[in-house]
Motif scaffolding. Structure first.
Motif, PDB file in Angstrom:
ATOM      1  N   ALA A 281      -4.231   8.518  -0.725  1.00  0.00           N
ATOM      2  CA  ALA A 281      -3.800   7.462  -1.928  1.00  0.00           C
ATOM      3  C   ALA A 281      -3.367   6.326  -1.004  1.00  0.00           C
ATOM      4  CB  ALA A 281      -2.705   8.291  -2.721  1.00  0.00           C
ATOM      5  N   ILE A 282      -2.503   6.319  -0.056  1.00  0.00           N
ATOM      6  CA  ILE A 282      -2.104   5.184   0.524  1.00  0.00           C
ATOM      7  C   ILE A 282      -3.123   4.428   1.310  1.00  0.00           C
ATOM      8  CG2 ILE A 282      -0.436   4.367   2.489  1.00  0.00           C
ATOM      9  CD1 ILE A 282       1.351   6.642   1.893  1.00  0.00           C
TER      10      ILE A 282
ATOM     11  N   ILE B 271       1.655   6.481  -6.466  1.00  0.00           N
ATOM     12  CA  ILE B 271       0.516   7.486  -7.160  1.00  0.00           C
ATOM     13  C   ILE B 271       0.939   8.883  -6.960  1.00  0.00           C
ATOM     14  CG2 ILE B 271      -1.916   7.874  -7.182  1.00  0.00           C
ATOM     15  CD1 ILE B 271      -2.464   4.748  -6.795  1.00  0.00           C
ATOM     16  N   TRP B 272       0.781   9.210  -5.585  1.00  0.00           N
ATOM     17  CA  TRP B 272       1.047  10.399  -5.142  1.00  0.00           C
ATOM     18  C   TRP B 272       2.302  11.089  -5.534  1.00  0.00           C
ATOM     19  CZ3 TRP B 272       5.062  12.461  -2.124  1.00  0.00           C
ATOM     20  CH2 TRP B 272       5.029  13.791  -1.903  1.00  0.00           C
ATOM     21  N   SER B 273       3.448  10.280  -5.494  1.00  0.00           N
ATOM     22  CA  SER B 273       5.080  10.741  -6.140  1.00  0.00           C
ATOM     23  C   SER B 273       4.633  11.165  -7.385  1.00  0.00           C
ATOM     24  CB  SER B 273       6.072   9.688  -5.914  1.00  0.00           C
ATOM     25  OG  SER B 273       6.182   9.439  -4.478  1.00  0.00           O
ATOM     26  N   MET B 274       4.225  10.238  -8.356  1.00  0.00           N
ATOM     27  CA  MET B 274       3.978  10.553  -9.819  1.00  0.00           C
ATOM     28  C   MET B 274       3.026  11.715  -9.892  1.00  0.00           C
ATOM     29  SD  MET B 274       1.201  10.681 -12.269  1.00  0.00           S
ATOM     30  CE  MET B 274       1.782  11.501 -13.602  1.00  0.00           C
ATOM     31  N   HIS B 275       2.065  12.165  -9.337  1.00  0.00           N
ATOM     32  CA  HIS B 275       1.397  13.471  -9.280  1.00  0.00           C
ATOM     33  C   HIS B 275       2.088  14.704  -9.034  1.00  0.00           C
ATOM     34  CE1 HIS B 275      -1.758  16.201  -8.334  1.00  0.00           C
ATOM     35  NE2 HIS B 275      -1.672  16.271  -7.278  1.00  0.00           N
TER      36      HIS B 275
ATOM     37  N   ALA C 240       0.811  -1.171  -0.007  1.00  0.00           N
ATOM     38  CA  ALA C 240       0.046  -0.006  -0.088  1.00  0.00           C
ATOM     39  C   ALA C 240       0.831   1.266  -0.038  1.00  0.00           C
ATOM     40  CB  ALA C 240      -0.890   0.026   1.298  1.00  0.00           C
ATOM     41  N   VAL C 241       1.855   1.202   0.856  1.00  0.00           N
ATOM     42  CA  VAL C 241       2.875   2.438   0.810  1.00  0.00           C
ATOM     43  C   VAL C 241       3.461   2.476  -0.649  1.00  0.00           C
ATOM     44  CG1 VAL C 241       4.988   3.414   1.963  1.00  0.00           C
ATOM     45  CG2 VAL C 241       3.177   2.109   3.194  1.00  0.00           C
ATOM     46  N   ALA C 242       3.936   1.483  -1.303  1.00  0.00           N
ATOM     47  CA  ALA C 242       4.684   1.373  -2.405  1.00  0.00           C
ATOM     48  C   ALA C 242       3.655   1.950  -3.400  1.00  0.00           C
ATOM     49  CB  ALA C 242       5.226   0.146  -2.844  1.00  0.00           C
ATOM     50  N   LEU C 243       2.419   1.442  -3.638  1.00  0.00           N
ATOM     51  CA  LEU C 243       1.673   1.720  -4.685  1.00  0.00           C
ATOM     52  C   LEU C 243       0.905   3.058  -4.278  1.00  0.00           C
ATOM     53  CD1 LEU C 243      -0.371  -1.617  -5.433  1.00  0.00           C
ATOM     54  CD2 LEU C 243       0.749  -0.226  -6.873  1.00  0.00           C
ATOM     55  N   GLY C 244       0.346   3.420  -3.106  1.00  0.00           N
ATOM     56  CA  GLY C 244      -0.281   4.577  -2.838  1.00  0.00           C
ATOM     57  C   GLY C 244       1.023   5.814  -2.843  1.00  0.00           C
ATOM     58  N   GLY C 245       1.980   5.651  -2.473  1.00  0.00           N
ATOM     59  CA  GLY C 245       2.942   6.455  -2.423  1.00  0.00           C
ATOM     60  C   GLY C 245       3.556   6.806  -3.781  1.00  0.00           C
TER      61      GLY C 245
END
Length: 373
Positions: free
Chosen positions: A86-87, A55-59, A48-53
């Protein structure tokens, strides 16, 4: 309204972040459903941290690449809230995928939650802009939401239709493309206008420096998770077993059951003539529901066990057993042959070839993953 453009170097960096995060999250959760509850929760949390983080980092990196003719920056608290949203929503979708039966409905629900999380994260993050106000159109908001939900459902369906390496890679591409496309669909429906006092001082770090730091942090987190928890090592190679005539006719995954020391050996009770006996769980090939009790398949024997099938599933989660049917638990290390039959399948046991264990459609993908198929 202000004219704007994008720094395409940061756009490419944002896309790379989305791919890295997608691969990390999907790789971490490969095989998570067969882990015991505590380990599964740990893996899901990291994913969740990898995927959600990601998503946020990309944005955030893409937004830092936004070039406007005026000075602007982002409010720290609002930006943090967008990352947490996101996370948390990504984590909720992973809980559905790894703690509930993985049906078409659950995959669609998990994908929809991720899609809503992407859109919420985007618009919450945009609301944190200082000295510049975003102006949205209804069509842009609706288009971004529809695209995020549709593309996220597609990514989840691809990645979880078969948890093999090929689907993880394809799912990663779908995930990365979904996040980037949603961002730019939303941006296409957004205009900007100046607000506030342009003489206000902003943060000490400029946007390019912040983008570099966020990109570096995202890659370090993903790399650390991959190196410590995910593997595509050769020890996943199935062992080829031979039938009595010497032909190589079936696959059995090597070392399916995790190694355990003597103190942690799980024993299963069975009853006979009013007496209780115990057997090592690793010697049991399968359990079948029999009313409120179960039958143990051990060698060619069928033994009466006082556990219900639900209790057995919970107690044996750490012994490598998986639920393959509403009435059956299976120990994959005892599988001699796997036979597909349209949307279902059957497994033949090593010690008792006459016994066939049915595999339901909703459990098929998980079992194929465990067997290395």
């Amino acid at each position: 309204m202000l004219n704007y453009s994008h720094d395409w170097r940061l756009v490419l960096a944002a896309f790379a972040i989305a791919l890295m995060a997608g691969f990390t999250g999907l790789s971490l959760t490969r095989g998570a459903s067969k882990l015991d509850i505590s380990r599964r929760k740990s893996v899901v949390s990291m994913a969740a941290v990898a995927l959600g983080g990601g998503i946020w980092s990309m944005h955030f990196v893409a937004m830092l690449g936004l070039q406007l003719p005026i000075f602007y920056f982002y409010d720290g608290l609002t930006t943090l809230i967008s990352a947490l949203v996101a996370i948390l929503l990504t984590g909720l979708s992973l809980l559905i995928l790894h703690f509930r039966p993985r049906s078409g409905t659950s995959k669609a629900l998990a994908g929809a939650i991720v899609g809503v999380g992407i859109s919420l994260m985007h618009y919450i993050g945009m609301s944190g802009m200082e000295l510049c106000r975003p102006v949205y159109t209804p069509a842009g908001v609706f288009g971004a939401l529809a695209a995020s939900i549709g593309l996220s459902i597609l990514a989840v369906r691809v990645a979880y239709s078969d948890r093999g390496r090929r689907n993880i890679v394809i799912g990663t591409v779908c995930f990365g493309t979904a996040v980037v496309m949603v961002h730019f669909i939303a941006m296409a429906g957004t205009a900007f206008e100046a607000s506030g006092d342009q003489t206000t001082s902003g943060p000490a770090l400029d946007n390019e420096t912040l983008a570099l730091l966020v990109t570096l942090a995202a890659f370090l987190i993903s790399s650390a998770f991959l190196l410590t928890s995910a593997t595509f090592a050769p020890n996943e190679t199935p062992e080829v077993a031979k039938s009595k005539d010497g032909a190589k006719d079936h696959l059995v995954k090597d070392e399916v059951v995790p190694a355990r020391d003597a103190k942690s050996v799980i024993r299963i009770p069975h009853e006979k003539e009013g007496r209780a006996y115990f057997v090592d769980a690793s010697s049991v090939a399968a359990l079948r529901a029999e009313g409120h009790y179960t039958l143990l398949y051990r060698g060619t024997e069928s033994l009466f066990c006082p556990w219900s099938i639900s209790e057995a599933e919970e107690r044996l989660a750490g012994a490598g057993f998986i639920r393959v049917h509403r009435s059956f638990l299976l120990n994959p290390s005892h599988v001699a042959k796997f036979e597909r039959n349209k949307d279902t399948a059957e497994c033949q046991l090593l010690e008792d070839p006459k016994t066939r264990i049915p595999v339901s459609r909703t459990r098929l993908a998980e079992l194929r993953e465990v067997l290395g198929l």
